[in-house]
Design a protein around this motif. Structure first.
Motif, PDB file in Angstrom:
ATOM      1  N   PRO A  80     -20.653 -27.753 -11.659  1.00  0.00           N
ATOM      2  CA  PRO A  80     -21.980 -28.170 -12.138  1.00  0.00           C
ATOM      3  C   PRO A  80     -22.144 -29.692 -12.077  1.00  0.00           C
ATOM      4  N   SER A  81     -23.367 -30.123 -11.930  1.00  0.00           N
ATOM      5  CA  SER A  81     -23.678 -31.548 -11.888  1.00  0.00           C
ATOM      6  C   SER A  81     -23.291 -32.216 -13.210  1.00  0.00           C
ATOM      7  N   PRO A  82     -22.820 -33.461 -13.135  1.00  0.00           N
ATOM      8  CA  PRO A  82     -22.519 -34.182 -14.381  1.00  0.00           C
ATOM      9  C   PRO A  82     -23.747 -34.373 -15.272  1.00  0.00           C
ATOM     10  N   LYS A  83     -24.935 -34.184 -14.726  1.00  0.00           N
ATOM     11  CA  LYS A  83     -26.170 -34.334 -15.495  1.00  0.00           C
ATOM     12  C   LYS A  83     -26.606 -33.026 -16.151  1.00  0.00           C
ATOM     13  N   THR A  84     -25.786 -32.003 -16.074  1.00  0.00           N
ATOM     14  CA  THR A  84     -26.137 -30.695 -16.607  1.00  0.00           C
ATOM     15  C   THR A  84     -26.427 -30.776 -18.102  1.00  0.00           C
ATOM     16  N   LYS A  85     -27.563 -30.222 -18.481  1.00  0.00           N
ATOM     17  CA  LYS A  85     -27.953 -30.167 -19.892  1.00  0.00           C
ATOM     18  C   LYS A  85     -27.989 -28.729 -20.389  1.00  0.00           C
ATOM     19  N   ARG A  86     -28.281 -27.795 -19.491  1.00  0.00           N
ATOM     20  CA  ARG A  86     -28.382 -26.384 -19.868  1.00  0.00           C
ATOM     21  C   ARG A  86     -27.124 -25.664 -19.399  1.00  0.00           C
ATOM     22  N   TRP A  87     -26.303 -25.261 -20.345  1.00  0.00           N
ATOM     23  CA  TRP A  87     -25.011 -24.657 -20.032  1.00  0.00           C
ATOM     24  C   TRP A  87     -25.092 -23.139 -20.090  1.00  0.00           C
ATOM     25  N   VAL A  88     -25.312 -22.534 -18.942  1.00  0.00           N
ATOM     26  CA  VAL A  88     -25.303 -21.076 -18.851  1.00  0.00           C
ATOM     27  C   VAL A  88     -23.851 -20.610 -18.730  1.00  0.00           C
ATOM     28  N   VAL A  89     -23.631 -19.327 -18.904  1.00  0.00           N
ATOM     29  CA  VAL A  89     -22.289 -18.756 -18.910  1.00  0.00           C
ATOM     30  C   VAL A  89     -21.515 -19.111 -17.644  1.00  0.00           C
ATOM     31  N   ARG A  90     -22.134 -18.953 -16.490  1.00  0.00           N
ATOM     32  CA  ARG A  90     -21.445 -19.208 -15.223  1.00  0.00           C
ATOM     33  C   ARG A  90     -20.960 -20.646 -15.131  1.00  0.00           C
ATOM     34  N   ARG A  91     -21.780 -21.604 -15.532  1.00  0.00           N
ATOM     35  CA  ARG A  91     -21.389 -23.021 -15.454  1.00  0.00           C
ATOM     36  C   ARG A  91     -20.218 -23.323 -16.385  1.00  0.00           C
ATOM     37  N   LYS A  92     -20.279 -22.800 -17.596  1.00  0.00           N
ATOM     38  CA  LYS A  92     -19.172 -23.000 -18.532  1.00  0.00           C
ATOM     39  C   LYS A  92     -17.885 -22.421 -17.953  1.00  0.00           C
ATOM     40  N   ALA A  93     -17.983 -21.199 -17.409  1.00  0.00           N
ATOM     41  CA  ALA A  93     -16.810 -20.524 -16.862  1.00  0.00           C
ATOM     42  C   ALA A  93     -16.240 -21.282 -15.666  1.00  0.00           C
ATOM     43  N   GLU A  94     -17.098 -21.892 -14.856  1.00  0.00           N
ATOM     44  CA  GLU A  94     -16.624 -22.681 -13.714  1.00  0.00           C
ATOM     45  C   GLU A  94     -15.838 -23.900 -14.181  1.00  0.00           C
ATOM     46  N   VAL A  95     -16.320 -24.560 -15.206  1.00  0.00           N
ATOM     47  CA  VAL A  95     -15.625 -25.741 -15.725  1.00  0.00           C
ATOM     48  C   VAL A  95     -14.280 -25.343 -16.330  1.00  0.00           C
ATOM     49  N   VAL A  96     -14.243 -24.248 -17.060  1.00  0.00           N
ATOM     50  CA  VAL A  96     -12.978 -23.770 -17.635  1.00  0.00           C
ATOM     51  C   VAL A  96     -12.001 -23.408 -16.515  1.00  0.00           C
ATOM     52  N   ALA A  97     -12.487 -22.730 -15.477  1.00  0.00           N
ATOM     53  CA  ALA A  97     -11.622 -22.355 -14.352  1.00  0.00           C
ATOM     54  C   ALA A  97     -11.091 -23.590 -13.631  1.00  0.00           C
ATOM     55  N   ALA A  98     -11.912 -24.624 -13.520  1.00  0.00           N
ATOM     56  CA  ALA A  98     -11.480 -25.862 -12.864  1.00  0.00           C
ATOM     57  C   ALA A  98     -10.336 -26.512 -13.631  1.00  0.00           C
ATOM     58  N   VAL A  99     -10.423 -26.525 -14.947  1.00  0.00           N
ATOM     59  CA  VAL A  99      -9.349 -27.107 -15.758  1.00  0.00           C
ATOM     60  C   VAL A  99      -8.104 -26.228 -15.697  1.00  0.00           C
ATOM     61  N   ASN A 100      -8.284 -24.933 -15.852  1.00  0.00           N
ATOM     62  CA  ASN A 100      -7.137 -24.016 -15.834  1.00  0.00           C
ATOM     63  C   ASN A 100      -6.416 -24.041 -14.490  1.00  0.00           C
ATOM     64  N   GLY A 101      -7.153 -24.270 -13.415  1.00  0.00           N
ATOM     65  CA  GLY A 101      -6.551 -24.307 -12.085  1.00  0.00           C
ATOM     66  C   GLY A 101      -6.026 -25.673 -11.681  1.00  0.00           C
ATOM     67  N   GLY A 102      -6.298 -26.703 -12.470  1.00  0.00           N
ATOM     68  CA  GLY A 102      -5.799 -28.034 -12.176  1.00  0.00           C
ATOM     69  C   GLY A 102      -6.721 -28.887 -11.322  1.00  0.00           C
ATOM     70  N   LEU A 103      -7.939 -28.424 -11.099  1.00  0.00           N
ATOM     71  CA  LEU A 103      -8.900 -29.195 -10.313  1.00  0.00           C
ATOM     72  C   LEU A 103      -9.361 -30.437 -11.070  1.00  0.00           C
TER      73      LEU A 103
END
Length: 99
Positions: A26-49
């Motif tokens: 998601p863009s760093p300017k994201t203000k509206r956090w839908v489920v998919r965006r949150k899950a992508e950020v969590v997956a990025a951290v869990n995967g080491g991205l």
């Protein structure tokens, strides 16, 4: 030395099983956090991205907020990230701990 280098994967597996790169996040300017965006950020951290510190700075999140996303994914998957169902999944998790 290799151990001093920060080696990161070019991509990780996203929450829906698709490849996820830094450009797909998601863009760093994201203000509206839908489920998919949150899950992508969590997956990025869990995967080491990304590191947790990078996520907090990039998206302006608090540690508590991001940690709650991680707990929700760990406990209930993507459905646990739905704001309208937080209490339901929290109650379900607490009942499971009792038995």
């Amino acid at each position: 030395m290799i151990e001093n280098q920060k080696i990161r994967p070019a991509q990780v597996i996203g929450p829906l099983g698709e490849p996820l790169t830094l450009d797909d996040l998601p863009s760093p300017k994201t203000k509206r956090w839908v489920v998919r965006r949150k899950a992508e950020v969590v997956a990025a951290v869990n995967g080491g991205l990304l590191t947790i510190d990078e996520v907090l700075e990039r998206y302006g999140l608090t540690l508590e907020e991001f940690a709650s996303w991680q707990r929700a994914v760990d406990r209930s998957g993507m459905q646990g990230l739905r704001v309208t169902r937080i209490q339901h999944y929290r109650d379900l998790y607490e009942r499971q701990l009792k038995y």
